[in-house]
Design a protein around this motif. Sequence first.
Motif, PDB file in Angstrom:
ATOM      1  N   GLU A  45       0.813  -1.218   0.000  1.00 41.86           N
ATOM      2  CA  GLU A  45       0.000   0.000   0.000  1.00 41.86           C
ATOM      3  C   GLU A  45       0.850   1.272   0.000  1.00 41.86           C
ATOM      4  OE1 GLU A  45      -3.871  -1.799   2.440  1.00 41.86           O
ATOM      5  OE2 GLU A  45      -2.307  -0.666   3.485  1.00 41.86           O
ATOM      6  N   ARG A  46       2.072   1.185   0.464  1.00 41.45           N
ATOM      7  CA  ARG A  46       2.939   2.365   0.498  1.00 41.45           C
ATOM      8  C   ARG A  46       3.882   2.441  -0.697  1.00 41.45           C
ATOM      9  NH1 ARG A  46       5.964   1.676   5.916  1.00 41.45           N
ATOM     10  NH2 ARG A  46       5.761  -0.496   5.255  1.00 41.45           N
ATOM     11  N   GLY A  47       3.805   1.437  -1.577  1.00 42.33           N
ATOM     12  CA  GLY A  47       4.670   1.437  -2.753  1.00 42.33           C
ATOM     13  C   GLY A  47       6.069   0.941  -2.473  1.00 42.33           C
ATOM     14  N   LEU A  48       6.215   0.106  -1.448  1.00 39.25           N
ATOM     15  CA  LEU A  48       7.521  -0.422  -1.057  1.00 39.25           C
ATOM     16  C   LEU A  48       7.737  -1.827  -1.601  1.00 39.25           C
ATOM     17  CD1 LEU A  48       7.263   1.987   0.934  1.00 39.25           C
ATOM     18  CD2 LEU A  48       8.287   0.514   2.677  1.00 39.25           C
ATOM     19  N   ALA A  49       8.992  -2.168  -1.820  1.00 36.17           N
ATOM     20  CA  ALA A  49       9.360  -3.558  -2.089  1.00 36.17           C
ATOM     21  C   ALA A  49       9.170  -4.361  -0.810  1.00 36.17           C
ATOM     22  CB  ALA A  49      10.803  -3.644  -2.564  1.00 36.17           C
ATOM     23  N   GLN A  50       9.123  -5.680  -0.940  1.00 36.24           N
ATOM     24  CA  GLN A  50       8.973  -6.518   0.247  1.00 36.24           C
ATOM     25  C   GLN A  50      10.304  -6.766   0.943  1.00 36.24           C
ATOM     26  OE1 GLN A  50       6.185  -7.076   1.506  1.00 36.24           O
ATOM     27  NE2 GLN A  50       4.718  -6.847  -0.161  1.00 36.24           N
TER      28      GLN A  50
ATOM     29  N   ALA B 247      17.237  20.808  -8.850  1.00 33.15           N
ATOM     30  CA  ALA B 247      18.083  19.636  -8.642  1.00 33.15           C
ATOM     31  C   ALA B 247      17.346  18.520  -7.914  1.00 33.15           C
ATOM     32  CB  ALA B 247      19.333  20.046  -7.859  1.00 33.15           C
ATOM     33  N   VAL B 248      16.618  18.862  -6.829  1.00 31.93           N
ATOM     34  CA  VAL B 248      15.969  17.814  -6.053  1.00 31.93           C
ATOM     35  C   VAL B 248      14.749  17.256  -6.783  1.00 31.93           C
ATOM     36  CG1 VAL B 248      14.450  19.319  -4.663  1.00 31.93           C
ATOM     37  CG2 VAL B 248      15.282  17.141  -3.729  1.00 31.93           C
ATOM     38  N   VAL B 249      14.037  18.096  -7.509  1.00 31.10           N
ATOM     39  CA  VAL B 249      12.888  17.617  -8.290  1.00 31.10           C
ATOM     40  C   VAL B 249      13.358  16.682  -9.396  1.00 31.10           C
ATOM     41  CG1 VAL B 249      11.075  18.334  -9.895  1.00 31.10           C
ATOM     42  CG2 VAL B 249      11.376  19.558  -7.728  1.00 31.10           C
ATOM     43  N   GLU B 250      14.450  17.046 -10.044  1.00 27.26           N
ATOM     44  CA  GLU B 250      14.997  16.195 -11.113  1.00 27.26           C
ATOM     45  C   GLU B 250      15.475  14.866 -10.549  1.00 27.26           C
ATOM     46  OE1 GLU B 250      15.967  15.173 -15.012  1.00 27.26           O
ATOM     47  OE2 GLU B 250      14.820  16.885 -14.257  1.00 27.26           O
ATOM     48  N   TRP B 251      16.161  14.923  -9.408  1.00 26.40           N
ATOM     49  CA  TRP B 251      16.624  13.684  -8.749  1.00 26.40           C
ATOM     50  C   TRP B 251      15.445  12.769  -8.457  1.00 26.40           C
ATOM     51  CZ3 TRP B 251      15.177  12.457  -3.621  1.00 26.40           C
ATOM     52  CH2 TRP B 251      15.776  11.294  -3.099  1.00 26.40           C
ATOM     53  N   ASN B 252      14.405  13.328  -7.888  1.00 25.70           N
ATOM     54  CA  ASN B 252      13.246  12.527  -7.511  1.00 25.70           C
ATOM     55  C   ASN B 252      12.513  11.977  -8.728  1.00 25.70           C
ATOM     56  OD1 ASN B 252      11.349  11.598  -5.369  1.00 25.70           O
ATOM     57  ND2 ASN B 252       9.928  12.907  -6.507  1.00 25.70           N
ATOM     58  N   ARG B 253      12.467  12.747  -9.792  1.00 21.28           N
ATOM     59  CA  ARG B 253      11.752  12.336 -11.003  1.00 21.28           C
ATOM     60  C   ARG B 253      12.365  11.077 -11.610  1.00 21.28           C
ATOM     61  NH1 ARG B 253      12.426  16.769 -14.004  1.00 21.28           N
ATOM     62  NH2 ARG B 253      10.521  17.760 -13.212  1.00 21.28           N
ATOM     63  N   ASN B 254      13.650  10.881 -11.418  1.00 24.61           N
ATOM     64  CA  ASN B 254      14.342   9.745 -12.031  1.00 24.61           C
ATOM     65  C   ASN B 254      14.329   8.489 -11.168  1.00 24.61           C
ATOM     66  OD1 ASN B 254      15.133  11.064 -14.457  1.00 24.61           O
ATOM     67  ND2 ASN B 254      16.718  12.158 -13.323  1.00 24.61           N
ATOM     68  N   LEU B 255      13.579   8.513 -10.079  1.00 25.80           N
ATOM     69  CA  LEU B 255      13.519   7.364  -9.182  1.00 25.80           C
ATOM     70  C   LEU B 255      12.089   6.843  -9.089  1.00 25.80           C
ATOM     71  CD1 LEU B 255      15.774   8.836  -6.370  1.00 25.80           C
ATOM     72  CD2 LEU B 255      16.358   6.891  -7.840  1.00 25.80           C
ATOM     73  N   PRO B 256      11.904   5.569  -8.745  1.00 32.13           N
ATOM     74  CA  PRO B 256      10.545   5.042  -8.576  1.00 32.13           C
ATOM     75  C   PRO B 256       9.783   5.833  -7.516  1.00 32.13           C
ATOM     76  CG  PRO B 256      12.149   3.255  -8.614  1.00 32.13           C
ATOM     77  CD  PRO B 256      12.942   4.530  -8.542  1.00 32.13           C
ATOM     78  N   ALA B 257       8.531   6.140  -7.789  1.00 35.47           N
ATOM     79  CA  ALA B 257       7.704   6.882  -6.838  1.00 35.47           C
ATOM     80  C   ALA B 257       7.156   5.938  -5.767  1.00 35.47           C
ATOM     81  CB  ALA B 257       6.562   7.577  -7.573  1.00 35.47           C
ATOM     82  N   ASP B 258       6.650   6.518  -4.692  1.00 33.69           N
ATOM     83  CA  ASP B 258       5.965   5.734  -3.671  1.00 33.69           C
ATOM     84  C   ASP B 258       4.637   6.417  -3.345  1.00 33.69           C
ATOM     85  OD1 ASP B 258       6.508   7.844  -1.850  1.00 33.69           O
ATOM     86  OD2 ASP B 258       8.359   6.892  -1.198  1.00 33.69           O
ATOM     87  N   ALA B 259       3.914   5.890  -2.359  1.00 33.93           N
ATOM     88  CA  ALA B 259       2.560   6.362  -2.087  1.00 33.93           C
ATOM     89  C   ALA B 259       2.508   7.770  -1.503  1.00 33.93           C
ATOM     90  CB  ALA B 259       1.860   5.392  -1.135  1.00 33.93           C
ATOM     91  N   GLY B 260       3.626   8.354  -1.165  1.00 30.47           N
ATOM     92  CA  GLY B 260       3.631   9.733  -0.711  1.00 30.47           C
ATOM     93  C   GLY B 260       3.421  10.718  -1.837  1.00 30.47           C
ATOM     94  N   ASP B 261       3.698  10.300  -3.041  1.00 30.13           N
ATOM     95  CA  ASP B 261       3.577  11.139  -4.232  1.00 30.13           C
ATOM     96  C   ASP B 261       2.134  11.074  -4.746  1.00 30.13           C
ATOM     97  OD1 ASP B 261       3.663  12.232  -6.822  1.00 30.13           O
ATOM     98  OD2 ASP B 261       5.717  11.576  -7.138  1.00 30.13           O
ATOM     99  N   PRO B 262       1.480  12.207  -4.905  1.00 30.96           N
ATOM    100  CA  PRO B 262       0.083  12.200  -5.377  1.00 30.96           C
ATOM    101  C   PRO B 262      -0.104  11.536  -6.735  1.00 30.96           C
ATOM    102  CG  PRO B 262       0.693  14.379  -4.553  1.00 30.96           C
ATOM    103  CD  PRO B 262       1.961  13.575  -4.604  1.00 30.96           C
TER     104      PRO B 262
ATOM    105  N   TRP C 102       1.409   8.777  -7.674  1.00 30.27           N
ATOM    106  CA  TRP C 102       1.702   7.342  -7.574  1.00 30.27           C
ATOM    107  C   TRP C 102       0.439   6.507  -7.712  1.00 30.27           C
ATOM    108  CZ3 TRP C 102       0.122   3.660  -3.914  1.00 30.27           C
ATOM    109  CH2 TRP C 102       0.793   2.418  -3.979  1.00 30.27           C
ATOM    110  N   ARG C 103       0.564   5.401  -8.424  1.00 31.18           N
ATOM    111  CA  ARG C 103      -0.530   4.453  -8.538  1.00 31.18           C
ATOM    112  C   ARG C 103      -0.002   3.063  -8.189  1.00 31.18           C
ATOM    113  NH1 ARG C 103      -2.425   8.524  -8.337  1.00 31.18           N
ATOM    114  NH2 ARG C 103      -3.937   9.595  -9.654  1.00 31.18           N
ATOM    115  N   PRO C 104      -0.784   2.285  -7.438  1.00 30.99           N
ATOM    116  CA  PRO C 104      -0.288   0.962  -7.021  1.00 30.99           C
ATOM    117  C   PRO C 104      -0.078   0.030  -8.193  1.00 30.99           C
ATOM    118  CG  PRO C 104      -2.602   1.214  -6.479  1.00 30.99           C
ATOM    119  CD  PRO C 104      -2.130   2.568  -6.941  1.00 30.99           C
ATOM    120  N   GLU C 105       0.939  -0.840  -8.034  1.00 29.47           N
ATOM    121  CA  GLU C 105       1.173  -1.865  -9.046  1.00 29.47           C
ATOM    122  C   GLU C 105       0.257  -3.058  -8.766  1.00 29.47           C
ATOM    123  OE1 GLU C 105       5.251  -2.878  -8.826  1.00 29.47           O
ATOM    124  OE2 GLU C 105       5.971  -0.828  -9.218  1.00 29.47           O
ATOM    125  N   ALA C 106       0.305  -4.005  -9.647  1.00 30.83           N
ATOM    126  CA  ALA C 106      -0.440  -5.244  -9.426  1.00 30.83           C
ATOM    127  C   ALA C 106       0.072  -5.915  -8.167  1.00 30.83           C
ATOM    128  CB  ALA C 106      -0.285  -6.166 -10.633  1.00 30.83           C
TER     129      ALA C 106
END
Length: 474
Positions: A103-108, A451-466, A468-472
């Motif tokens: 639910e938070r977009g984390l790996a197990q 710089a920080v927005v660009e850094w974040n854009r290039n990484l997988p998002a998580d549920a904190g990001d509006p 973000w959508r859950p994977e299967a």
Amino acid sequence: MRNLLRVLLFLQLLTTLVHAESSKPNIITVFIDDMGWSDLSCYGGKVTQTKNIDRLASEGLRFTNFYVNSPICSPSRVALTTGQYPQRWKITSYLARRKVNRERGLAQWLDPAAPVLARELNQAGYATGHFGKWHMGGQRDVGNAPLITKYGFDRSLTNFEGLGPRVLPLKDAYDGKPPKKHDLGSADLGQGPIYWEDRSVVTAAFVKEALTFIDHAEATGQPFFLNLWPDDVHSPFFPPEILRDATDESKRALYYAVLDAMDQQLGLLFDRVHNDKRLKNNTLILIASDNGPEEGAGLAEPLRGAKTWLYEGGVRSPLIVWGPGLVASDAVGTTNTKSVLCALDVNRSLYTLTGTELPSGITLDGEDLSETLLGKSETGRNAPIFWRRPPDRPGTKQEPNPDLAVRDGKWKLYVNYDGNGVQLYDLEADVSETQNRADDYPEIVARLKQAVVEWNRNLPADAGDPTWRPEAKR
């Protein structure tokens, strides 16, 4: 006679190889769970005396601008372990139950394909051991995570947040009632031998296992890499009876009693290295905290914030580097207040300090600051340090936790995903972050925000990001 000569030559060669291998420095990392910036007495703490850690500080080098790469445990540990931002591996908050992680977009768990320093050292001839909290997979109901040995460790002993051999705590309040088990479901997972121990001496159990590991490495002539990662400074706080009796049993008092006990128990490990001349001259010990203190327990004065917050109190950590035969003699007993560095850089620097090749085809996010760690330079990290808040830690309505942060030189900027909530602080002049200078320095704001927005854009998002959508389900 000729055969005897050959045998003697072979033995001489073998001895030379073993000596060359053992001349590589031993590395011990002590990564303390939820300890505050100003809790150690050598960092100005006034509540208790951490005598054993203080001794290492007096014989080594302290840093005041060292950062971990998350204000919460699991991602902070991933950064130190891999040398990469934990967002790369979708571990951006503490690992919990399978459903909650999803639910938070984390790996197990941490992908075993990640670059792991221990694995590279092991392949280079090091004995490798992890004793203490893991929390990078194998907790709650996640019983199919890889064992710690899958990441390059020869031996391990962990707690209820990892798999393999583990010691699980019993909470004894010394009130006449039976001690309660505190395992958060770990005992039901199997995946390794389990034994129960009073929570007040769990660190001692880790130290005992670490000492056996060191003895074995010494006997085989191998250099060693050892993680000793105590978890007892994390709540719930259960100090030994004699220390508990001296408290008013408030949360803060129990916390400091546990800190005192942990320091005493770590003393056995430090003494083992300190009192062995060969180990003393060829071992590097690094001590830090994985994030800021739990609110109401430890202290981060004069820093703003605590555990889970991107403000300084959540991510700035003490760093002590001890190694009499390795640290520059003129740096012993000093404090480096200039160099800005982070756990990513410690990981990268240990490759150089151990003469170990970098993992093939991998880009590490840390920089080689090995000369700085040894007190031979005051060079700091060249690239900015970036953070993203844990997706489940938005702060409060009265005080939101910023979504993103970056430190570059003396400046630290905060901004939300939508570009609002900009804060800019001059940490050299205002370490407590009380004066927002964003309106005074629009060019610096624009540069760091981009710089920080660009850094974040290039990484997988998580549920904190509006967005973000859950994977299967996985």
